[in-house]
Design a protein around this motif. Structure first.
Motif, PDB file in Angstrom:
ATOM      1  N   ARG A  16      89.496  25.906  36.146  1.00  0.00           N
ATOM      2  CA  ARG A  16      89.126  27.063  35.319  1.00  0.00           C
ATOM      3  C   ARG A  16      88.242  26.623  34.154  1.00  0.00           C
ATOM      4  O   ARG A  16      87.242  27.270  33.840  1.00  0.00           O
ATOM      5  N   ALA A  17      88.622  25.520  33.534  1.00  0.00           N
ATOM      6  CA  ALA A  17      87.848  25.037  32.385  1.00  0.00           C
ATOM      7  C   ALA A  17      86.436  24.652  32.827  1.00  0.00           C
ATOM      8  O   ALA A  17      85.448  24.944  32.140  1.00  0.00           O
ATOM      9  N   LYS A  18      86.348  24.002  33.981  1.00  0.00           N
ATOM     10  CA  LYS A  18      85.037  23.576  34.464  1.00  0.00           C
ATOM     11  C   LYS A  18      84.155  24.789  34.783  1.00  0.00           C
ATOM     12  O   LYS A  18      82.972  24.818  34.447  1.00  0.00           O
ATOM     13  N   LEU A  19      84.765  25.804  35.385  1.00  0.00           N
ATOM     14  CA  LEU A  19      83.997  26.990  35.766  1.00  0.00           C
ATOM     15  C   LEU A  19      83.501  27.721  34.522  1.00  0.00           C
ATOM     16  O   LEU A  19      82.340  28.131  34.447  1.00  0.00           O
ATOM     17  N   ASN A  20      84.375  27.859  33.536  1.00  0.00           N
ATOM     18  CA  ASN A  20      83.944  28.553  32.328  1.00  0.00           C
ATOM     19  C   ASN A  20      82.897  27.756  31.566  1.00  0.00           C
ATOM     20  O   ASN A  20      81.958  28.316  31.003  1.00  0.00           O
ATOM     21  N   GLY A  21      83.056  26.443  31.563  1.00  0.00           N
ATOM     22  CA  GLY A  21      82.044  25.608  30.925  1.00  0.00           C
ATOM     23  C   GLY A  21      80.688  25.783  31.590  1.00  0.00           C
ATOM     24  O   GLY A  21      79.651  25.867  30.913  1.00  0.00           O
ATOM     25  N   ALA A  22      80.692  25.854  32.913  1.00  0.00           N
ATOM     26  CA  ALA A  22      79.433  26.012  33.640  1.00  0.00           C
ATOM     27  C   ALA A  22      78.805  27.371  33.357  1.00  0.00           C
ATOM     28  O   ALA A  22      77.586  27.484  33.199  1.00  0.00           O
ATOM     29  N   LEU A  23      79.638  28.415  33.268  1.00  0.00           N
ATOM     30  CA  LEU A  23      79.092  29.746  32.959  1.00  0.00           C
ATOM     31  C   LEU A  23      78.426  29.751  31.584  1.00  0.00           C
ATOM     32  O   LEU A  23      77.342  30.314  31.404  1.00  0.00           O
ATOM     33  N   ALA A  24      79.088  29.117  30.627  1.00  0.00           N
ATOM     34  CA  ALA A  24      78.525  29.069  29.276  1.00  0.00           C
ATOM     35  C   ALA A  24      77.223  28.272  29.274  1.00  0.00           C
ATOM     36  O   ALA A  24      76.216  28.692  28.689  1.00  0.00           O
ATOM     37  N   HIS A  25      77.242  27.138  29.960  1.00  0.00           N
ATOM     38  CA  HIS A  25      76.077  26.267  30.016  1.00  0.00           C
ATOM     39  C   HIS A  25      74.880  26.990  30.628  1.00  0.00           C
ATOM     40  O   HIS A  25      73.733  26.796  30.228  1.00  0.00           O
ATOM     41  N   LYS A  26      75.160  27.832  31.626  1.00  0.00           N
ATOM     42  CA  LYS A  26      74.085  28.533  32.321  1.00  0.00           C
ATOM     43  C   LYS A  26      73.753  29.867  31.662  1.00  0.00           C
ATOM     44  O   LYS A  26      72.909  30.610  32.166  1.00  0.00           O
ATOM     45  N   ASP A  27      74.459  30.177  30.592  1.00  0.00           N
ATOM     46  CA  ASP A  27      74.224  31.424  29.895  1.00  0.00           C
ATOM     47  C   ASP A  27      74.362  32.628  30.830  1.00  0.00           C
ATOM     48  O   ASP A  27      73.573  33.564  30.788  1.00  0.00           O
ATOM     49  N   ALA A  29      76.651  35.808  32.190  1.00  0.00           N
ATOM     50  CA  ALA A  29      77.666  36.694  31.614  1.00  0.00           C
ATOM     51  C   ALA A  29      78.955  36.636  32.409  1.00  0.00           C
ATOM     52  O   ALA A  29      80.041  36.765  31.854  1.00  0.00           O
ATOM     53  N   ALA A  30      78.814  36.453  33.730  1.00  0.00           N
ATOM     54  CA  ALA A  30      79.997  36.480  34.586  1.00  0.00           C
ATOM     55  C   ALA A  30      79.623  35.946  35.960  1.00  0.00           C
ATOM     56  O   ALA A  30      78.446  35.857  36.306  1.00  0.00           O
ATOM     57  N   THR A  31      80.652  35.600  36.709  1.00  0.00           N
ATOM     58  CA  THR A  31      80.431  35.343  38.128  1.00  0.00           C
ATOM     59  C   THR A  31      81.373  36.231  38.925  1.00  0.00           C
ATOM     60  O   THR A  31      82.523  36.456  38.528  1.00  0.00           O
ATOM     61  N   VAL A  32      80.855  36.747  40.026  1.00  0.00           N
ATOM     62  CA  VAL A  32      81.625  37.575  40.944  1.00  0.00           C
ATOM     63  C   VAL A  32      81.670  36.824  42.270  1.00  0.00           C
ATOM     64  O   VAL A  32      80.624  36.566  42.870  1.00  0.00           O
ATOM     65  N   LEU A  33      82.874  36.447  42.677  1.00  0.00           N
ATOM     66  CA  LEU A  33      83.036  35.608  43.863  1.00  0.00           C
ATOM     67  C   LEU A  33      83.794  36.363  44.948  1.00  0.00           C
ATOM     68  O   LEU A  33      84.879  36.905  44.697  1.00  0.00           O
ATOM     69  N   LEU A  34      83.216  36.370  46.154  1.00  0.00           N
ATOM     70  CA  LEU A  34      83.813  37.036  47.314  1.00  0.00           C
ATOM     71  C   LEU A  34      84.202  36.041  48.399  1.00  0.00           C
ATOM     72  O   LEU A  34      85.050  36.314  49.235  1.00  0.00           O
ATOM     73  N   ARG A  57      87.701  41.859  55.247  1.00  0.00           N
ATOM     74  CA  ARG A  57      88.307  43.133  54.867  1.00  0.00           C
ATOM     75  C   ARG A  57      89.449  42.939  53.860  1.00  0.00           C
ATOM     76  O   ARG A  57      89.656  43.760  52.968  1.00  0.00           O
ATOM     77  N   LEU A  58      90.188  41.849  54.011  1.00  0.00           N
ATOM     78  CA  LEU A  58      91.378  41.613  53.179  1.00  0.00           C
ATOM     79  C   LEU A  58      91.143  40.486  52.175  1.00  0.00           C
ATOM     80  O   LEU A  58      92.065  39.820  51.750  1.00  0.00           O
ATOM     81  N   ARG A  59      89.910  40.294  51.825  1.00  0.00           N
ATOM     82  CA  ARG A  59      89.573  39.138  50.986  1.00  0.00           C
ATOM     83  C   ARG A  59      90.094  39.276  49.560  1.00  0.00           C
ATOM     84  O   ARG A  59      90.238  40.376  49.034  1.00  0.00           O
ATOM     85  N   ASN A  60      90.335  38.113  48.948  1.00  0.00           N
ATOM     86  CA  ASN A  60      90.516  38.056  47.505  1.00  0.00           C
ATOM     87  C   ASN A  60      89.143  38.076  46.849  1.00  0.00           C
ATOM     88  O   ASN A  60      88.163  37.618  47.431  1.00  0.00           O
ATOM     89  N   ILE A  61      89.107  38.588  45.626  1.00  0.00           N
ATOM     90  CA  ILE A  61      87.867  38.624  44.852  1.00  0.00           C
ATOM     91  C   ILE A  61      88.182  38.059  43.470  1.00  0.00           C
ATOM     92  O   ILE A  61      89.238  38.352  42.909  1.00  0.00           O
ATOM     93  N   ALA A  62      87.273  37.247  42.957  1.00  0.00           N
ATOM     94  CA  ALA A  62      87.435  36.737  41.594  1.00  0.00           C
ATOM     95  C   ALA A  62      86.260  37.200  40.743  1.00  0.00           C
ATOM     96  O   ALA A  62      85.111  37.135  41.173  1.00  0.00           O
ATOM     97  N   VAL A  63      86.580  37.683  39.550  1.00  0.00           N
ATOM     98  CA  VAL A  63      85.556  37.993  38.552  1.00  0.00           C
ATOM     99  C   VAL A  63      85.874  37.149  37.328  1.00  0.00           C
ATOM    100  O   VAL A  63      86.953  37.283  36.739  1.00  0.00           O
ATOM    101  N   VAL A  64      84.954  36.260  36.993  1.00  0.00           N
ATOM    102  CA  VAL A  64      85.164  35.380  35.848  1.00  0.00           C
ATOM    103  C   VAL A  64      84.135  35.751  34.786  1.00  0.00           C
ATOM    104  O   VAL A  64      82.930  35.669  35.033  1.00  0.00           O
ATOM    105  N   VAL A  65      84.637  36.170  33.638  1.00  0.00           N
ATOM    106  CA  VAL A  65      83.762  36.595  32.553  1.00  0.00           C
ATOM    107  C   VAL A  65      83.586  35.426  31.598  1.00  0.00           C
ATOM    108  O   VAL A  65      84.569  34.769  31.222  1.00  0.00           O
ATOM    109  N   ASN A  66      82.361  35.162  31.244  1.00  0.00           N
ATOM    110  CA  ASN A  66      82.045  34.076  30.308  1.00  0.00           C
ATOM    111  C   ASN A  66      82.868  34.257  29.033  1.00  0.00           C
ATOM    112  O   ASN A  66      82.860  35.312  28.417  1.00  0.00           O
ATOM    113  N   GLY A  67      83.621  33.216  28.659  1.00  0.00           N
ATOM    114  CA  GLY A  67      84.430  33.281  27.449  1.00  0.00           C
ATOM    115  C   GLY A  67      85.882  33.636  27.700  1.00  0.00           C
ATOM    116  O   GLY A  67      86.720  33.469  26.822  1.00  0.00           O
TER     117      GLY A  67
END
Lengths: 398, 333
Positions: A16-27, A29-34, A57-67
């Motif tokens: 989680r820390a690595k993903l959020n760090g990467a989002l901040a680094h890349k400026d 706003a969010a990532t939406v993962l399917l 059809r039954l997938r999990n979805i992740a939305v990670v908001v920067n910050g």
């Protein structure tokens, strides 16, 4: 560097820390993962293993908001959510194959997005593409696989390497039983029967690929007709009956705690290898040894390619032209880095080994009349060299 | 069957005004090509794995050999996997009808693939090909119903064998292990999903005498899904009737051409059973398909194949039916 057993809570927190760090680094706003494995990496949540259509059809979805350090997880499978995932970030699943499900996800993203922020997305369903265009057309979308997930997955933590090693050990333990049972007269699907029974008895979280037991053709010309003119691999498992002396290229993978194994060996049904077949194994082993001899931080993919080609006599690349000498492994059974592909030598030079990178070496030795030799070894790069995460004998060749 | 399926896909393309389809989803590729390719668990991102062109009906397929590929797919139309997007796009651009296409249907996309396809086919508009394929696949051919029956037979036999070993002392995961073993011994190595045996993630829990255990399974035979769910009591003979049976019959009676999800829910609610978290009906064919009762609202039509799922007081039963003009008929394995 690699703990005996993974600490799964620490593993998730590190990711989680690595993903959020990467989002901040890349400026971003969010990532939406399917994607099944991207969401698994971001959240640690399990889903029931299924074919593509059901899984979509039954997938999990992740939305990670920067910050916000914690991903929002949308799931149809609450039993699979890690117990340390905050309840206010777990939501009922959306069906992104429908317009209503897609609209609901877009509404959520819209509410959680800073104005004009860039979003990294890994995949569109067609309803999601429509829903996005109707409400978020002003939001720039870039590819999350290319711009984000490939990078964050590339270098593993010790816990991740421990997970891969544990998955591989389980896979190998099941394969010891299959190897012991192998006889002419069995069908390919009988080998799958034994393998799948054992992996589930041993606690595998899922089977990840239809196990491959390819009976190799005596020559390229007598095998399936090949698009590339090279030996054909893989072919899918059927009820084909094994004959004495059949050379079988084995390839299988399971998942445990979100991480994949990759087992590759060459076996022979009810026969000892002939001298020409032992020569194939020795050539394969020479290639593996030559590559392993140079593995350490700072070495490039190009260096590995050159070592493999040199050990193979200097001219021919000892792997299939449309595949690779090596591929990475993690939450995907094949992920970056890919070394020796048709991306070419310049691309291979850009791959610089770092501690924590892990790859599966899978060169092939082939000569008509022998059935060839193909096995796989999983190599984790350490501070001063490497550690093998695979550990299985080379019977009946050695 | 391959020719008939492809004809349906081509007809759906005509209806939608689509010149070519670029398909990434395995069920769609299987429907138009008949090819058996490697089964992998999970949903993967879009890649151009199969192309169908309307003008000629030709199929182009990502497969490095003719193994598993029907003879009516031209060998020259096979292309090997590549890791270099430039090589992949160059290969697609060699399909003349694709270059000439004005409307190209795709069944999903990634942002990267979208930009590559737009650059490679600048004169074409990318449109929804998934709805085209679902329209083609909705009503099943007789051969498809036979294929589903074959799959139901494998699932039923494997589940019967698993129920027979569900004795005290056996772990949930042993039931999954046994089911997968029997499935393979019956000639099928691909699951539609890894089944529920007590739990959706079968655990180390050891069965005790008197435990009620839900078993829900599905297999893919030649790409087609067959599955069923049963509820048993450990250490007792399989029940001849369960509290879910009347509800199942009521669902079946409501399943007829023209019925909607609302009609199925009416039948459910009239039984007095609590509404479940899972869909009470969904399409099956080349795996999981629409309609999903709970999410979709279009009326049922004759020729659809559906999985109906009844649940009452913890007893669960699921079976596959085909919708006919005379009503729903069970597909027995």
């Amino acid at each position: 560097m690699i703990p005996d057993a993974p600490d799964l809570a620490r593993l998730r927190a590190d990711r989680r820390a690595k993903l959020n760090g990467a989002l901040a680094h890349k400026d971003a706003a969010a990532t939406v993962l399917l994607g099944t494995t991207n969401v698994r990496w971001a959240t640690g949540a399990r889903v029931v293993a299924a074919d593509h259509g059901r899984a979509a059809r039954l997938r999990n979805i992740a939305v990670v908001v920067n910050g916000d350090a914690v991903p929002h997880l949308f799931t149809h499978t609450p039993d699979g959510v890690p117990s340390d995932h905050p309840a206010d970030h777990v939501h009922a699943g959306f069906d992104l194959e429908t317009d209503s499900g897609a609209a609901a996800l877009v509404a959520f993203v819209s509410e959680h997005l800073e104005a004009n922020g860039r979003v990294l997305l890994d995949e569109w369903t067609m309803p999601l593409r429509r829903a996005w265009a109707s409400r978020l057309l002003h939001v720039a979308v870039a590819d999350a696989a290319v711009n984000l997930m490939g990078e964050v997955k590339l270098v593993k933590t010790g816990d991740e390497l421990a997970c891969i090693r544990a998955a591989q050990r389980l896979n190998e333990e099941a394969m010891r039983d299959v190897f012991g049972a192998l006889h002419a007269g069995m069908r390919q699907c009988d080998l799958s029967a034994l393998f799948l029974r054992r992996v589930f008895e041993l606690g595998a979280h899922q089977n990840t690929v239809d196990p491959i037991w390819e009976v190799m053709a005596d020559s390229v010309a007598s095998g399936p007709r090949s698009v590339t003119g090279d030996v054909v691999f893989p072919t899918v498992t059927t009820d084909r009956v094994l004959s004495p002396g059949d050379v079988i290229w084995v390839d299988a993978g399971i998942t445990l705690n979100g991480y994949d194994s990759d087992f590759g060996r060459t076996w022979i049904a009810d026969a000892e290898p002939k001298p020409a077949q032992r020569d194939q194994f020795r050539r394969w082993k020479d290639i593996i040894d030559a590559v392993l001899a140079i593995v350490e931080p700072g070495v490039t993919g190009g260096d590995l390619v050159r070592a493999a080609v040199a050990a193979n006599g200097g001219s021919h690349r000892p792997w299939l032209p449309h595949l690779y000498l090596a591929h990475g492994i993690g939450v995907d059974s094949a992920e970056a880095p890919f070394i020796g592909t048709d991306l070419g030598p310049d691309f291979d030079e850009t791959i610089v080994l770092r501690p924590g990178m892990v790859f599966v070496l899978e060169p092939i030795a082939w000569a008509d009349g022998t059935g060839g030799y193909r096995s796989e070894e999983i190599v984790a790069v350490t501070d001063d060299g490497f550690e093998l995460l695979s550990d299985f004998h080379y019977g009946p060749y050695a | 069957m391959n020719a008939e399926r492809r004809a349906r896909a081509l007809a759906a393309m005509t209806d939608a005004g689509v010149d070519a389809l670029i398909l990434g989803r395995e069920a769609n590729a299987r429907y138009v090509s008949g090819a058996r390719r490697l089964w992998l668990a999970g949903a993967r991102a879009f890649a151009p794995g199969c192309v169908l062109v309307a003008a000629t009906g030709a199929v182009h397929l990502l497969n490095s050999s003719d193994d598993g590929v029907p003879s009516d797919v031209a060998f020259e139309h096979l292309y090997a996997i590549t890791w270099n997007p430039a090589n992949l796009m160059a290969r697609l651009a060699r399909i003349p009808e694709l270059t000439a296409a004005r409307r190209i249907g795709v069944d999903s996309l990634t942002p990267m693939m979208e930009s590559l396809l737009v650059a490679t086919f600048p004169d074409a508009e990318l449109v929804d090909g998934q709805s085209v394929m679902l329209a083609a696949r909705q009503q099943k051919l007789p051969d498809e119903i036979d294929a589903i029956r074959d799959a139901v037979r494998v699932a039923t036999q494997a589940l019967d064998a698993t129920i027979a070993m569900a004795r005290p002392g056996v772990r949930e995961r042993d039931l999954l292990a046994h089911f997968e073993q029997r499935m393979c011994e019956l000639g099928t190595t691909t699951a539609a999903f890894e089944g529920t045996f007590g739990h959706a993630f079968p655990s180390d829990r050891v069965l005790a005498s008197g435990d009620r255990v839900v078993l829900d399974t599905g297999v893919l035979v030649n790409g087609y899904e067959g599955g069923l769910a049963r509820t048993i009591v450990c250490d007792e003979p399989p029940p001849t009737t369960t509290p879910a049976d009347d509800l199942f019959d009521a669902l079946m009676a409501a399943t007829r051409p023209g019925a909607t999800g609302a009609d199925l829910w009416s039948a459910w609610d009239a039984s007095g059973a609590a509404r479940p978290a899972q869909p009470i009906a969904h399409g099956v064919g080349l795996g999981f398909e629409p309609p999903v009762v709970g999410a979709d609202h279009d009326p049922l039509v004759s020729g659809m194949t559906l999985s109906l799922r009844a649940e009452r007081d913890g007893w669960i039963r699921r079976d596959t039916v085909v919708v006919t003009e005379q009503g729903a008929q069970r597909i027995f394995g």
